[in-house]
Design a protein around this motif. Structure first.
Motif, PDB file in Angstrom:
ATOM      1  N   ILE A  88      44.993  41.887  36.047  1.00  0.00           N
ATOM      2  CA  ILE A  88      45.319  42.792  34.939  1.00  0.00           C
ATOM      3  C   ILE A  88      44.476  44.057  35.030  1.00  0.00           C
ATOM      4  CG2 ILE A  88      46.192  40.982  33.442  1.00  0.00           C
ATOM      5  CD1 ILE A  88      42.898  42.434  32.526  1.00  0.00           C
ATOM      6  N   LYS A  89      44.899  45.071  34.308  1.00  0.00           N
ATOM      7  CA  LYS A  89      44.185  46.346  34.263  1.00  0.00           C
ATOM      8  C   LYS A  89      43.322  46.370  33.012  1.00  0.00           C
ATOM      9  CE  LYS A  89      43.721  50.916  35.085  1.00  0.00           C
ATOM     10  NZ  LYS A  89      42.390  51.111  34.578  1.00  0.00           N
ATOM     11  N   PRO A  90      41.996  46.382  33.176  1.00  0.00           N
ATOM     12  CA  PRO A  90      41.153  46.532  31.989  1.00  0.00           C
ATOM     13  C   PRO A  90      41.251  47.956  31.448  1.00  0.00           C
ATOM     14  CG  PRO A  90      39.846  45.961  33.948  1.00  0.00           C
ATOM     15  CD  PRO A  90      41.245  46.217  34.389  1.00  0.00           C
ATOM     16  N   TYR A  91      40.778  48.161  30.240  1.00  0.00           N
ATOM     17  CA  TYR A  91      40.757  49.499  29.664  1.00  0.00           C
ATOM     18  C   TYR A  91      39.482  49.654  28.850  1.00  0.00           C
ATOM     19  CZ  TYR A  91      42.133  47.559  25.142  1.00  0.00           C
ATOM     20  OH  TYR A  91      42.157  46.862  23.962  1.00  0.00           O
ATOM     21  N   ASP A  92      39.081  50.878  28.635  1.00  0.00           N
ATOM     22  CA  ASP A  92      37.865  51.187  27.896  1.00  0.00           C
ATOM     23  C   ASP A  92      38.221  51.307  26.419  1.00  0.00           C
ATOM     24  OD1 ASP A  92      35.599  52.295  26.718  1.00  0.00           O
ATOM     25  OD2 ASP A  92      35.235  53.696  28.369  1.00  0.00           O
ATOM     26  N   GLU A  93      38.111  50.196  25.693  1.00  0.00           N
ATOM     27  CA  GLU A  93      38.559  50.196  24.295  1.00  0.00           C
ATOM     28  C   GLU A  93      37.737  51.142  23.423  1.00  0.00           C
ATOM     29  OE1 GLU A  93      36.488  46.131  22.649  1.00  0.00           O
ATOM     30  OE2 GLU A  93      38.374  45.947  23.723  1.00  0.00           O
ATOM     31  N   ALA A  94      36.469  51.323  23.729  1.00  0.00           N
ATOM     32  CA  ALA A  94      35.650  52.268  22.951  1.00  0.00           C
ATOM     33  C   ALA A  94      36.150  53.695  23.143  1.00  0.00           C
ATOM     34  CB  ALA A  94      34.185  52.152  23.347  1.00  0.00           C
ATOM     35  N   ALA A  95      36.526  54.042  24.374  1.00  0.00           N
ATOM     36  CA  ALA A  95      37.069  55.382  24.635  1.00  0.00           C
ATOM     37  C   ALA A  95      38.436  55.546  23.975  1.00  0.00           C
ATOM     38  CB  ALA A  95      37.163  55.636  26.139  1.00  0.00           C
ATOM     39  N   TRP A  96      39.255  54.496  23.987  1.00  0.00           N
ATOM     40  CA  TRP A  96      40.565  54.572  23.340  1.00  0.00           C
ATOM     41  C   TRP A  96      40.404  54.832  21.844  1.00  0.00           C
ATOM     42  CZ3 TRP A  96      45.300  51.346  25.075  1.00  0.00           C
ATOM     43  CH2 TRP A  96      45.464  51.429  26.454  1.00  0.00           C
ATOM     44  N   ALA A  97      39.369  54.255  21.230  1.00  0.00           N
ATOM     45  CA  ALA A  97      39.153  54.425  19.789  1.00  0.00           C
ATOM     46  C   ALA A  97      38.801  55.862  19.420  1.00  0.00           C
ATOM     47  CB  ALA A  97      38.058  53.480  19.304  1.00  0.00           C
ATOM     48  N   LEU A  98      38.420  56.667  20.414  1.00  0.00           N
ATOM     49  CA  LEU A  98      38.048  58.061  20.168  1.00  0.00           C
ATOM     50  C   LEU A  98      39.164  59.045  20.492  1.00  0.00           C
ATOM     51  CD1 LEU A  98      34.433  57.935  21.628  1.00  0.00           C
ATOM     52  CD2 LEU A  98      35.131  57.784  19.214  1.00  0.00           C
ATOM     53  N   LEU A  99      40.287  58.557  21.009  1.00  0.00           N
ATOM     54  CA  LEU A  99      41.389  59.450  21.360  1.00  0.00           C
ATOM     55  C   LEU A  99      42.032  60.040  20.113  1.00  0.00           C
ATOM     56  CD1 LEU A  99      42.999  57.432  24.287  1.00  0.00           C
ATOM     57  CD2 LEU A  99      41.664  59.547  24.455  1.00  0.00           C
ATOM     58  N   GLU A 100      42.676  61.178  20.291  1.00  0.00           N
ATOM     59  CA  GLU A 100      43.222  61.925  19.162  1.00  0.00           C
ATOM     60  C   GLU A 100      44.315  61.189  18.392  1.00  0.00           C
ATOM     61  OE1 GLU A 100      42.117  64.667  17.589  1.00  0.00           O
ATOM     62  OE2 GLU A 100      40.429  64.324  18.922  1.00  0.00           O
ATOM     63  N   ASP A 101      45.039  60.293  19.040  1.00  0.00           N
ATOM     64  CA  ASP A 101      46.060  59.565  18.275  1.00  0.00           C
ATOM     65  C   ASP A 101      45.413  58.708  17.192  1.00  0.00           C
ATOM     66  OD1 ASP A 101      45.122  57.798  20.365  1.00  0.00           O
ATOM     67  OD2 ASP A 101      46.810  56.480  19.936  1.00  0.00           O
ATOM     68  N   VAL A 102      44.202  58.246  17.421  1.00  0.00           N
ATOM     69  CA  VAL A 102      43.498  57.466  16.402  1.00  0.00           C
ATOM     70  C   VAL A 102      43.113  58.370  15.227  1.00  0.00           C
ATOM     71  CG1 VAL A 102      41.398  56.123  15.942  1.00  0.00           C
ATOM     72  CG2 VAL A 102      42.700  55.740  18.045  1.00  0.00           C
ATOM     73  N   ASN A 103      42.698  59.578  15.534  1.00  0.00           N
ATOM     74  CA  ASN A 103      42.284  60.513  14.479  1.00  0.00           C
ATOM     75  C   ASN A 103      43.456  61.119  13.723  1.00  0.00           C
ATOM     76  OD1 ASN A 103      39.542  60.235  15.098  1.00  0.00           O
ATOM     77  ND2 ASN A 103      39.697  61.745  16.718  1.00  0.00           N
ATOM     78  N   ASN A 104      44.608  61.223  14.359  1.00  0.00           N
ATOM     79  CA  ASN A 104      45.730  61.965  13.771  1.00  0.00           C
ATOM     80  C   ASN A 104      46.930  61.115  13.406  1.00  0.00           C
ATOM     81  OD1 ASN A 104      44.459  64.537  13.986  1.00  0.00           O
ATOM     82  ND2 ASN A 104      44.818  64.452  16.182  1.00  0.00           N
ATOM     83  N   THR A 105      46.787  59.812  13.447  1.00  0.00           N
ATOM     84  CA  THR A 105      47.906  58.933  13.122  1.00  0.00           C
ATOM     85  C   THR A 105      47.546  58.100  11.900  1.00  0.00           C
ATOM     86  OG1 THR A 105      48.483  58.789  15.468  1.00  0.00           O
ATOM     87  CG2 THR A 105      49.439  57.135  14.006  1.00  0.00           C
ATOM     88  N   PRO A 106      48.377  58.107  10.879  1.00  0.00           N
ATOM     89  CA  PRO A 106      48.090  57.256   9.714  1.00  0.00           C
ATOM     90  C   PRO A 106      48.048  55.780  10.107  1.00  0.00           C
ATOM     91  CG  PRO A 106      49.876  58.800   9.239  1.00  0.00           C
ATOM     92  CD  PRO A 106      49.603  58.881  10.717  1.00  0.00           C
ATOM     93  N   VAL A 107      47.201  55.011   9.434  1.00  0.00           N
ATOM     94  CA  VAL A 107      47.066  53.594   9.773  1.00  0.00           C
ATOM     95  C   VAL A 107      48.362  52.824   9.578  1.00  0.00           C
ATOM     96  CG1 VAL A 107      44.571  53.433   9.445  1.00  0.00           C
ATOM     97  CG2 VAL A 107      46.094  53.049   7.510  1.00  0.00           C
ATOM     98  N   ASN A 108      49.224  53.302   8.678  1.00  0.00           N
ATOM     99  CA  ASN A 108      50.466  52.553   8.455  1.00  0.00           C
ATOM    100  C   ASN A 108      51.345  52.535   9.704  1.00  0.00           C
ATOM    101  OD1 ASN A 108      51.109  55.353   7.909  1.00  0.00           O
ATOM    102  ND2 ASN A 108      53.036  54.640   7.027  1.00  0.00           N
ATOM    103  N   VAL A 109      51.183  53.510  10.589  1.00  0.00           N
ATOM    104  CA  VAL A 109      51.941  53.505  11.848  1.00  0.00           C
ATOM    105  C   VAL A 109      51.497  52.317  12.703  1.00  0.00           C
ATOM    106  CG1 VAL A 109      52.411  54.786  13.975  1.00  0.00           C
ATOM    107  CG2 VAL A 109      52.365  55.987  11.780  1.00  0.00           C
ATOM    108  N   SER A 110      50.189  52.103  12.803  1.00  0.00           N
ATOM    109  CA  SER A 110      49.703  50.959  13.574  1.00  0.00           C
ATOM    110  C   SER A 110      50.014  49.631  12.884  1.00  0.00           C
ATOM    111  CB  SER A 110      48.208  51.087  13.864  1.00  0.00           C
ATOM    112  OG  SER A 110      48.007  52.039  14.895  1.00  0.00           O
TER     113      SER A 110
END
Length: 175
Positions: A88-110
């Protein structure tokens, strides 16, 4: 700090998994989106932007992380079911948490994403044969083979772990 970071304790794989245990994990996966939605539904923007612990993610980041992480989980499940011992392909979850979609997307979308994703995930898990439960993927960071029983137990724990972060913060802050 350990109690704030791991409010339900660290994950520990069981030496074996019974069908009843697996069914309980499937229920946990199926129910998580509703539990997270209920946990955050009365929170305002200030509360959603509050870290669950010093140095931790905000409530909003936790919700978006659940969607990101669980997308990866179902992908890994499907790879294990359709390929022979995929790496499998690992990913940097801490870096993902800082991406702009996290900052600009309402939680109801997730939350909406989690409802759809977890329905498909639980529906697939409920139909696995005993042989399919034994299928594995390889995590290159750990050099370890993970079978689908252990993966399902891990994500049952993972959902409860992050739900406890949100619930614990609400309790400490009297929200």
């Amino acid at each position: 700090m350990e109690a704030l970071q791991y409010p339900i304790g660290r994950f520990e794989a069981a030496p074996f998994y019974t069908p009843a245990m697996l069914q309980e994990y499937i229920y946990d996966i199926r129910d998580l989106p509703t539990l997270v939605e209920l946990a955050i539904q009365q929170l305002d923007e200030y509360q959603l932007q509050t870290p669950y612990r010093p140095g931790g993610w905000t409530v909003a980041q936790v919700v978006h992380h659940l969607a990101d992480s669980h997308i990866n989980a179902i992908t890994r499940l499907k790879l294990a079911l359709t390929e022979d011992k995929p790496v499998i392909k690992p990913y940097d979850e801490a870096a993902w948490a800082l991406l702009e979609d996290v900052n600009n997307t309402p939680v109801n979308v997730s939350i909406t994403l989690l409802h759809a994703l977890h329905t498909r995930w639980a529906n697939l898990l409920e139909k696995l044969t005993p042989e399919q439960w034994e299928r594995v993927f390889i995590h290159p960071e750990h050099g370890t083979h993970f079978n689908l029983k252990t993966q399902t137990a891990t994500y049952s724990w993972h959902g409860k772990h992050h739900l406890a972060h949100i619930q614990g913060l609400k309790e400490r802050m009297n929200w």
